[in-house]
Design an enzyme around this catalytic site. Structure first.
Site, PDB file in Angstrom:
ATOM      1  N   ARG A  72      10.798  -6.570   9.267  1.00  0.00           N
ATOM      2  CA  ARG A  72       9.806  -6.239   8.235  1.00  0.00           C
ATOM      3  C   ARG A  72      10.035  -4.828   7.690  1.00  0.00           C
ATOM      4  O   ARG A  72       9.791  -4.553   6.517  1.00  0.00           O
ATOM      5  CB  ARG A  72       8.384  -6.386   8.793  1.00  0.00           C
ATOM      6  CG  ARG A  72       7.993  -7.835   9.043  1.00  0.00           C
ATOM      7  CD  ARG A  72       6.626  -7.963   9.706  1.00  0.00           C
ATOM      8  NE  ARG A  72       5.528  -7.463   8.916  1.00  0.00           N
ATOM      9  CZ  ARG A  72       4.899  -8.140   7.954  1.00  0.00           C
ATOM     10  NH1 ARG A  72       5.282  -9.367   7.661  1.00  0.00           N
ATOM     11  NH2 ARG A  72       3.899  -7.600   7.286  1.00  0.00           N
ATOM     12  N   CYS A 127      -7.639  -7.115   6.655  1.00  0.00           N
ATOM     13  CA  CYS A 127      -7.958  -8.187   5.698  1.00  0.00           C
ATOM     14  C   CYS A 127      -8.696  -9.298   6.430  1.00  0.00           C
ATOM     15  O   CYS A 127      -8.432 -10.471   6.229  1.00  0.00           O
ATOM     16  CB  CYS A 127      -6.691  -8.696   5.008  1.00  0.00           C
ATOM     17  SG  CYS A 127      -5.523  -9.504   6.106  1.00  0.00           S
ATOM     18  N   LYS A 187       0.830  -1.209   0.000  1.00  0.00           N
ATOM     19  CA  LYS A 187       0.000   0.000   0.000  1.00  0.00           C
ATOM     20  C   LYS A 187       0.862   1.254   0.000  1.00  0.00           C
ATOM     21  O   LYS A 187       0.487   2.273  -0.575  1.00  0.00           O
ATOM     22  CB  LYS A 187      -0.970  -0.044   1.175  1.00  0.00           C
ATOM     23  CG  LYS A 187      -1.916  -1.236   1.040  1.00  0.00           C
ATOM     24  CD  LYS A 187      -2.836  -1.420   2.200  1.00  0.00           C
ATOM     25  CE  LYS A 187      -3.657  -2.683   2.064  1.00  0.00           C
ATOM     26  NZ  LYS A 187      -2.991  -3.888   2.577  1.00  0.00           N
TER      27      LYS A 187
HETATM   28  N1  SAM Z   1       0.125  -2.368   4.769  1.00  0.00           N
HETATM   29  C1  SAM Z   1       0.969  -3.522   4.530  1.00  0.00           C
HETATM   30  C2  SAM Z   1       1.054  -3.766   3.034  1.00  0.00           C
HETATM   31  O1  SAM Z   1       0.179  -3.323   2.292  1.00  0.00           O
HETATM   32  O2  SAM Z   1       2.035  -4.378   2.574  1.00  0.00           O
HETATM   33  C3  SAM Z   1       0.519  -4.717   5.313  1.00  0.00           C
HETATM   34  C4  SAM Z   1       0.454  -4.444   6.791  1.00  0.00           C
HETATM   35  S1  SAM Z   1       0.067  -5.818   7.798  1.00  0.00           S
HETATM   36  C5  SAM Z   1      -1.611  -6.061   7.526  1.00  0.00           C
HETATM   37  C6  SAM Z   1       0.100  -5.141   9.396  1.00  0.00           C
HETATM   38  C7  SAM Z   1       1.452  -4.711   9.925  1.00  0.00           C
HETATM   39  O3  SAM Z   1       1.290  -4.180  11.246  1.00  0.00           O
HETATM   40  C8  SAM Z   1       2.488  -5.818  10.030  1.00  0.00           C
HETATM   41  O4  SAM Z   1       3.616  -5.524   9.264  1.00  0.00           O
HETATM   42  C9  SAM Z   1       2.839  -5.873  11.513  1.00  0.00           C
HETATM   43  O5  SAM Z   1       4.213  -6.113  11.774  1.00  0.00           O
HETATM   44  C10 SAM Z   1       2.424  -4.503  12.004  1.00  0.00           C
HETATM   45  N2  SAM Z   1       2.091  -4.471  13.460  1.00  0.00           N
HETATM   46  C11 SAM Z   1       2.005  -5.507  14.309  1.00  0.00           C
HETATM   47  N3  SAM Z   1       1.723  -5.067  15.556  1.00  0.00           N
HETATM   48  C12 SAM Z   1       1.646  -3.738  15.489  1.00  0.00           C
HETATM   49  C13 SAM Z   1       1.404  -2.713  16.452  1.00  0.00           C
HETATM   50  N4  SAM Z   1       1.147  -3.005  17.718  1.00  0.00           N
HETATM   51  N5  SAM Z   1       1.420  -1.447  16.026  1.00  0.00           N
HETATM   52  C14 SAM Z   1       1.656  -1.142  14.727  1.00  0.00           C
HETATM   53  N6  SAM Z   1       1.875  -2.071  13.793  1.00  0.00           N
HETATM   54  C15 SAM Z   1       1.879  -3.348  14.162  1.00  0.00           C
END
Ligand code: SAM
Length: 421
Positions: free
Chosen positions: A137, A230, A114
Site C-alpha cells: 500500500r 470511516c 488525504k
Molecule cells: N488516509 C488514507 C487515505 O485517505 O487514502 C486511508 C487510510 S486507511 C483508513 C487506514 C490505513 O491504516 C490502511 O492503509 C492500513 O494499511 C493502515 N494500518 C493498518 N494497520 C495499521 C497499524 N497497526 N498502524 C498503522 N496503520 C495501520
C-alpha cells in the site's frame, strides 16, 4: 439493500433513536462518489472545460466535487489534476487546518487521498511525511503522490511506535486516519459488511488507541492532531478519543464532527480535533548532502528551472529532500523526498516523479499529445514529433503526463512500464 448484520442494526437503532428510520432508508441508497481538484496543478475553474463531469460541490471541502462515473483513465486523472475521493473522507484533512510551512505527518496514509489534500494545502511549503505500514500500500501511496506532483513529501513505511521513536515532538500537525471497522463503506464494499462483527469493532478500537498514543508522541507542544475513521461505532470514535484523553492530560479536545449518510451527502466519517498543550518541540539532525553535478548538467540541458534545497542520494538515485526532514538513519523510506532520477553510469535518467512535479514552462522541450493520443502514450507507443533532441515532457492539454525522448523527429516513450496499459 445488502444484508446488514443484525447486531450492527440493533446498535445503530439504540444509538440513533428517532433518526434510525432515516439512517436505514439512506443505507438503501446509492453510494456518493467524488473527486478533489489538485490545486497544486489547477484551480476548479480552470479544470471545468477539461473535465466536464462535475455535478456539485462538497459542502465541507472547497476543492471537492460529486460525480457519477469512474474517471481513473481520464486525462485529468492521469495528469494528476484530480483525485477520486469519497466526499465525506475530505472532512479529515479540512479539520487539520494545515497552513503552508507546517510540518505534517499523515500516519496511516495509503492510498493517499488525504495526503494529497494535505500536500495541496501546503502548496509546496513545509513538509509532509506520509507513512503507511503495509509495504504494498505504501508503494501505491508513493505513486499517487507522484502523480499529484507533490514535491515536499517523504513516503515512509513504518510501524507507528517505531516512527515515534525517530520523530519525538517534531510535527506541527498530525492526521491519524485510523484503520477501522469500515461501517461507512457498507454501501460500496461488500467485504466490509462480511468482515464486520462486534469483536472486530472492539479489536479495531484497541488498535486505534495504540496508534493514537504513538501519534501523540510525535506532536509538538501546541500542535494539533486529527483522529478520523470511516465508521459509525462510538466505541471506535468518541470512545477512543475519551480513553485517549483520560490517559493524556497534556491533550485537549477541540471538536468532534460526524458525517452521516442520512444527514449529509457522504458515506460517513468521524473526525476529532485534539491539541497538545505546552510541551517539548524537537528538530531533527541534518542528513548528509549528495553530489548533484550530473543532475545539474541534466537540469541545465533539459529544464528552465533550478531546484534549490537539500539533495540526498540512495544508491544511484537522487532525491530532493523536504526542508527540515533531516537524517533518515534508521527510517524505512520508500521515498525520502521527490525522486529526481538515476545516475546510470554517469548519464542522468530523470524520474517520472520529477516530470509530474513540473509545469509545462519548466521544460525546454515538450510535445502535446492531445486527447486522441493519450491512450497510445499509455500503451507505450512512439510518436512523430517536431525537431529537437533530448528529454521532453509529453503533455495532455498542457499538463505533463510523463517523459519522452526526442530523437530524429520521433518522441520515444519513457513512461515507466508499471504505469502502462
Ligand atoms: N488516509 C488514507 C487515505 O485517505 O487514502 C486511508 C487510510 S486507511 C483508513 C487506514 C490505513 O491504516 C490502511 O492503509 C492500513 O494499511 C493502515 N494500518 C493498518 N494497520 C495499521 C497499524 N497497526 N498502524 C498503522 N496503520 C495501520
Amino acid at each position: 439493500m445488502k444484508e446488514l448484520p443484525e447486531k450492527f442494526l440493533a446498535r445503530m437503532r439504540a444509538d440513533l433513536g428517532a433518526d434510525y428510520p432515516a439512517f436505514l432508508a439512506a443505507m438503501e441508497g446509492e453510494p456518493w462518489r467524488g473527486f478533489r481538484v489538485n490545486t497544486l496543478k489547477i484551480t476548479p475553474e480552470a479544470l471545468r472545460p477539461l473535465f466536464p463531469f462535475a455535478l456539485g460541490q462538497v459542502e465541507w471541502c472547497e476543492e471537492g466535487f460529486y460525480y457519477g462515473v469512474r474517471a481513473g483513465r481520464h486525462g485529468a486523472a492521469r495528469a494528476g489534476l484530480i483525485y477520486s475521493q469519497e466526499p465525506s473522507a475530505m472532512i479529515a484533512a479540512e479539520e487539520l487546518g494545515v497552513r503552508a510551512g507546517d510540518k505534517v505527518l499523515d500516519l496511516c496514509a495509503a492510498p493517499g487521498g488525504k495526503s494529497g489534500q494535505i500536500a495541496a494545502k501546503l502548496g509546496g511549503h513545509g513538509l509532509l511525511v506520509a507513512n503507511e505500514v503495509a509495504p504494498a500500500r505504501a508503494k501505491i501511496l508513493a505513486e499517487n503522490l507522484e502523480r499529484l506532483g507533490v514535491m515536499n513529501a517523504a513516503v515512509l513505511c513504518m510501524q507507528p511506535d517505531a516512527l515515534a521513536a525517530r520523530f519525538p515532538a517534531f510535527f506541527d500537525k498530525i492526521l491519524v486516519d485510523a484503520p477501522c471497522s469500515g461501517e461507512g463503506m457498507f454501501r460500496r464494499d461488500e467485504t466490509a459488511v462480511h468482515e464486520w462483527s462486534p469483536e472486530h469493532v472492539r479489536s479495531c478500537a484497541e488498535r486505534q488507541l495504540k496508534i493514537l498514543s504513538s501519534a501523540a508522541e510525535m506532536l509538538r507542544g501546541g500542535g494539533e492532531l486529527v483522529y478520523s475513521t470511516c465508521t459509525f461505532s462510538r466505541e471506535e470514535n468518541e470512545g477512543v478519543v475519551a480513553r485517549f484523553l483520560a490517559a493524556r492530560s497534556d491533550f485537549e479536545l477541540i471538536s468532534e464532527k460526524r458525517i452521516m449518510p442520512h444527514t449529509h451527502k457522504g458515506e460517513g466519517h468521524f473526525a476529532a480535533r485534539l491539541r497538545r498543550l505546552d510541551g517539548p518541540r524537537f528538530d531533527r539532525p541534518a542528513g548528509k548532502s549528495a553530489d548533484t553535478s550530473i543532475y545539474r548538467a541534466f537540469e541545465a540541458e533539459s529544464l528552465r528551472l533550478r531546484l534549490e534545497g537539500s539533495f540526498a542520494a540512495f544508491g544511484d538515485t537522487l532525491y530532493l529532500v523536504p526542508e527540515g526532514l533531516g537524517s533518515l538513519d534508521g527510517v524505512r523510506a520508500l521515498r525520502p523526498g521527490l525522486m529526481l532520477g538515476e545516475n546510470k553510469k554517469g548519464r542522468f535518467e530523470p524520474a517520472h516523479a520529477l516530470c509530474m512535479a513540473l509545469k509545462k514552462e519548466d521544460f525546454r522541450l515538450s510535445v502535446e499529445l492531445g486527447d486522441g493520443s493519450l491512450d497510445a502514450y499509455y500503451r507505450g507507443e512512439t510518436f512523430p514529433a517536431p525537431e529537437g533532441r533530448g528529454y521532453a515532457a509529453a503533455l495532455w492539454n498542457g499538463f505533463p503526463v510523463g517523459w519522452g525522448k526526442l530523437v530524429d523527429g520521433r518522441l520515444k516513450n519513457h513512461l515507466p512500464k508499471y504505469l502502462r496499459g
